[in-house]
Structures are given as structure tokens and as C-alpha cells.
Write a protein that holds these residues in place. Structure first.
Motif, PDB file in Angstrom:
ATOM      1  N   ALA A 211       0.833  -1.210   0.000  1.00 43.71           N
ATOM      2  CA  ALA A 211       0.000   0.000   0.000  1.00 43.71           C
ATOM      3  C   ALA A 211       0.861   1.250   0.000  1.00 43.71           C
ATOM      4  N   ALA A 212       1.969   1.200   0.755  1.00 43.57           N
ATOM      5  CA  ALA A 212       2.887   2.341   0.791  1.00 43.57           C
ATOM      6  C   ALA A 212       3.501   2.569  -0.583  1.00 43.57           C
ATOM      7  N   TYR A 213       3.842   1.490  -1.278  1.00 45.96           N
ATOM      8  CA  TYR A 213       4.400   1.641  -2.626  1.00 45.96           C
ATOM      9  C   TYR A 213       3.368   2.258  -3.581  1.00 45.96           C
ATOM     10  N   VAL A 214       2.130   1.771  -3.528  1.00 46.75           N
ATOM     11  CA  VAL A 214       1.091   2.296  -4.422  1.00 46.75           C
ATOM     12  C   VAL A 214       0.855   3.767  -4.146  1.00 46.75           C
ATOM     13  N   VAL A 215       0.814   4.146  -2.870  1.00 49.33           N
ATOM     14  CA  VAL A 215       0.631   5.558  -2.531  1.00 49.33           C
ATOM     15  C   VAL A 215       1.782   6.396  -3.070  1.00 49.33           C
ATOM     16  N   SER A 216       2.995   5.843  -3.027  1.00 45.74           N
ATOM     17  CA  SER A 216       4.169   6.603  -3.466  1.00 45.74           C
ATOM     18  C   SER A 216       4.130   6.955  -4.947  1.00 45.74           C
ATOM     19  N   LEU A 217       3.312   6.271  -5.718  1.00 40.77           N
ATOM     20  CA  LEU A 217       3.226   6.549  -7.152  1.00 40.77           C
ATOM     21  C   LEU A 217       2.590   7.907  -7.439  1.00 40.77           C
ATOM     22  N   THR A 218       1.782   8.381  -6.495  1.00 44.82           N
ATOM     23  CA  THR A 218       1.108   9.671  -6.704  1.00 44.82           C
ATOM     24  C   THR A 218       1.186  10.592  -5.487  1.00 44.82           C
ATOM     25  N   GLY A 219       1.777  10.089  -4.389  1.00 46.79           N
ATOM     26  CA  GLY A 219       1.816  10.894  -3.172  1.00 46.79           C
ATOM     27  C   GLY A 219       2.937  10.454  -2.250  1.00 46.79           C
ATOM     28  N   THR A 220       2.741  10.728  -0.966  1.00 44.86           N
ATOM     29  CA  THR A 220       3.765  10.407   0.036  1.00 44.86           C
ATOM     30  C   THR A 220       3.181   9.462   1.071  1.00 44.86           C
ATOM     31  N   PRO A 221       3.738   8.261   1.202  1.00 46.10           N
ATOM     32  CA  PRO A 221       3.226   7.320   2.203  1.00 46.10           C
ATOM     33  C   PRO A 221       3.634   7.730   3.610  1.00 46.10           C
ATOM     34  N   ALA A 222       2.993   7.137   4.588  1.00 40.27           N
ATOM     35  CA  ALA A 222       3.303   7.472   5.983  1.00 40.27           C
ATOM     36  C   ALA A 222       4.720   7.045   6.358  1.00 40.27           C
ATOM     37  N   ASP A 223       5.183   5.934   5.811  1.00 43.15           N
ATOM     38  CA  ASP A 223       6.522   5.426   6.130  1.00 43.15           C
ATOM     39  C   ASP A 223       7.257   5.130   4.820  1.00 43.15           C
ATOM     40  N   ALA A 224       8.183   6.000   4.451  1.00 45.85           N
ATOM     41  CA  ALA A 224       8.889   5.870   3.175  1.00 45.85           C
ATOM     42  C   ALA A 224       9.759   4.617   3.114  1.00 45.85           C
ATOM     43  N   SER A 225      10.132   4.066   4.269  1.00 49.68           N
ATOM     44  CA  SER A 225      10.980   2.875   4.269  1.00 49.68           C
ATOM     45  C   SER A 225      10.246   1.648   3.745  1.00 49.68           C
ATOM     46  N   MET A 226       8.946   1.724   3.636  1.00 47.03           N
ATOM     47  CA  MET A 226       8.151   0.593   3.159  1.00 47.03           C
ATOM     48  C   MET A 226       8.038   0.557   1.635  1.00 47.03           C
ATOM     49  N   ILE A 227       8.491   1.609   0.967  1.00 47.28           N
ATOM     50  CA  ILE A 227       8.283   1.710  -0.478  1.00 47.28           C
ATOM     51  C   ILE A 227       9.022   0.605  -1.226  1.00 47.28           C
ATOM     52  N   GLU A 228      10.301   0.424  -0.951  1.00 47.65           N
ATOM     53  CA  GLU A 228      11.093  -0.550  -1.702  1.00 47.65           C
ATOM     54  C   GLU A 228      10.626  -1.990  -1.483  1.00 47.65           C
ATOM     55  N   PRO A 229      10.425  -2.430  -0.233  1.00 45.91           N
ATOM     56  CA  PRO A 229       9.880  -3.792  -0.085  1.00 45.91           C
ATOM     57  C   PRO A 229       8.486  -3.914  -0.684  1.00 45.91           C
ATOM     58  N   GLY A 230       7.700  -2.841  -0.615  1.00 45.06           N
ATOM     59  CA  GLY A 230       6.364  -2.863  -1.216  1.00 45.06           C
ATOM     60  C   GLY A 230       6.417  -2.980  -2.722  1.00 45.06           C
ATOM     61  N   LYS A 231       7.448  -2.372  -3.317  1.00 49.55           N
ATOM     62  CA  LYS A 231       7.612  -2.444  -4.775  1.00 49.55           C
ATOM     63  C   LYS A 231       7.865  -3.885  -5.222  1.00 49.55           C
ATOM     64  N   LYS A 232       8.667  -4.619  -4.453  1.00 44.10           N
ATOM     65  CA  LYS A 232       8.940  -6.017  -4.797  1.00 44.10           C
ATOM     66  C   LYS A 232       7.673  -6.868  -4.634  1.00 44.10           C
TER      67      LYS A 232
END
Length: 286
Positions: free
Chosen positions: A188-209
Motif C-alpha cells: 500500500a505504501a508503494y502504491v501511494v508513493s506513485l502519486t503521493g507520500t506514504p506514511a513510512d517511506a521505508s516501506m516503499i522498496e519492499p512494497g515495490k517487490k
């Protein structure tokens, strides 16, 4: 019996009423006024004989002319249908894409389609087709199943997840049975990062995988969606089921799937083509 009183100045008989020394004269009504009154009385009697007028216990008097407002409406409606028939017949006989190319037919179809939309579609999509939570906006260019006029026509005819044998169907699996809560929050953090800023940026990379392993097959490597599956783009900030990380988590875990009825057996083909032309004209068509 009291005697008649005559006003000294005017010589006109009074009514006998007097106030502060002023006496009320008993002048006769003007002749034209009286004849007008008599004429209206005669006319009203004739009207009640000719037309429905007097209420009874279960109905009203029918009148000698047999007039009814319902029949008048039917007559007017049939006259309108007859006037439109030449256009409706042409639309029914042509592919919907050709209707849109004919300026005269397209203008007729847009007006007819707008009327049909308000009667049949506005309950879900809104009178202006802007949609609402769970119901797509038809004014933008974000289409789950394609925005060409032929795609729109097919969607209207067969519906989405309807009881039509040729309906368009897709179903997102419930990832609560596949991913654990931590993984769900990461994707969810990765999907949010595509158009906004997630609550915890450290979750983006594992979320992308996690996204690449579980979601890309339907939503695409770049999360732009795939219309052959009815999978929405996740990279345009247009959200059908809810916006924000919590809404995305809910949809990933226990997805909600909307149903659009198939209108092919509810409306005639000419009306459906007019609907397709109208929706395509709103500005989001391809």
C-alpha cells in the motif's frame, strides 16, 4: 317595511348603510359586467357537460366528449415518437461508431442519450456523470474497460459482472489470504508513493517487490492498469473505492467488486447507441 332612501345629491337609492355621515349608494352593476358573468355561467355549465368535471365516489364524470388527460398525453407522446422515428431507425441500423461520425445523427443521439442517461444511469453515476465512491466518473479519461465508443457500447450492453453471458468480468483476489498484514501495508505504501507520500517511506522498496510479484500481472509493471482485465491504473491518483493508505489496504485485503447491470435486455439497441454516443461526448472518450 322601511322606505327607500334616496341620496339628495345624486338622486340614487342608498343601501341604508351609513358611516360618519356617508351613505352607501346602491348603484347597479355595469351591463357589460353582468353579461360577462352570465356568459361565464353558461360556459361553465357547458364545460362540465362536455369534459370530466365533477368528482364522484370512485371516479369523476366523464363528459360527453370522452376527453382524458391521459389520452392526450399518449397522443402527444406518440407524435413525438413518430417525429423521431426516422432518426431512431437510422441509428438502429448503423454501427455505433458510424452514428458518432454523422453530425445530424450524433446531435440527435447526444440529446436522446442524455435523457436516457438521467432516467437509467444517474442513480449510480450522478446526473452529470461525475460518479461517486464506488461508481466511476465518466467525464475523465480513466476507463477500466476502454473508452472508445465501441468499448462503451459493449460495456452498456453486457454490463460488468452482471448476469449476461457475455458480461465483462474481472475479480481481484483477497490478498488477506496471500499476504500478511505487514506485506499488505508495504505494498500500500508503494502504491501511494506513485502519486503521493506514504506514511513510512521505508516501506516503499519492499512494497515495490511485493507489487511486482503479486500485482503487476494485472495492473502492469508501471501500475498503469490493463483494460483487458478491467484492472485500474494505480498511477493517476484516481481512486474508485477510496483514497489513502488505509483504503488501499482494505481493498487489497478484502476487495470490493462493483456490478453494473447489462442493459442489452432492458433497453432497445437504438437507445443504447444513443447512450454510448452521449457518454463518449462527455470529454473522456477515446
Amino acid at each position: 317595511m322601511s322606505e327607500k332612501q334616496i341620496d339628495e345629491l345624486s338622486g340614487v337609492e342608498t343601501t341604508g348603510h351609513e358611516w360618519d355621515g356617508i351613505k352607501e349608494l346602491n348603484n347597479p352593476m355595469p351591463r357589460w359586467w353582468l353579461w360577462t358573468l352570465y356568459a361565464t355561467i353558461v360556459w361553465s355549465i357547458g364545460y362540465t357537460i362536455a369534459y370530466p368535471a365533477w368528482p364522484l365516489v370512485s371516479e369523476a364524470t366523464k363528459g360527453m366528449l370522452g376527453f382524458t388527460s391521459r389520452q392526450e398525453l399518449k397522443t402527444d407522446m406518440q407524435a413525438a415518437i413518430d417525429a423521431q422515428k426516422v432518426y431512431v431507425d437510422k441509428i438502429a441500423a448503423m454501427p455505433v461508431s458510424d452514428v458518432a461520425k454523422d453530425p445530424q445523427l450524433a446531435e440527435f443521439a447526444v440529446n436522446g442519450g442524455e435523457a436516457a442517461f438521467k432516467v437509467n444511469c444517474s442513480t449510480c453515476h450522478g446526473t452529470g456523470a461525475a460518479g461517486m465512491a464506488g461508481y466511476p466518473n465518466l467525464n475523465d479519461n480513466e476507463w477500466l474497460w476502454g473508452g472508445s465508443i465501441d468499448d462503451i457500447y459493449k460495456t452498456i450492453v453486457h454490463g460488468i459482472r452482471s448476469d449476461d453471458p457475455d458480461t465483462r468480468f474481472s475479480e481481484m483476489p483477497a490478498f488477506a489470504d496471500i499476504l500478511d498484514p505487514a506485506q499488505t501495508r508495504q505494498v500500500a505504501a508503494y502504491v501511494v508513493s506513485l502519486t503521493g507520500t506514504p506514511a513510512d517511506a521505508s516501506m516503499i522498496e519492499p512494497g515495490k517487490k511485493i507489487y511486482a510479484d503479486n500485482c503487476a500481472s494485472c495492473h502492469g509493471d508501471k501500475a498503469e492498469g490493463k483494460r483487458e482485465f478491467g484492472a485500474p491504473s494505480l498511477a493517476d491518483a484516481i481512486w474508485l473505492k477510496g483514497e489513502g493508505e488505509d483504503a488501499i489496504i482494505r481493498q487489497v485485503s478484502t476487495p470490493r467488486h462493483g456490478v453494473m447491470p447489462a442493459w442489452g435486455h432492458r433497453l432497445n439497441d437504438a437507445t443504447i447507441k444513443q447512450l454510448a454516443v452521449y457518454i463518449h461526448s462527455l470529454g473522456g472518450g477515446e
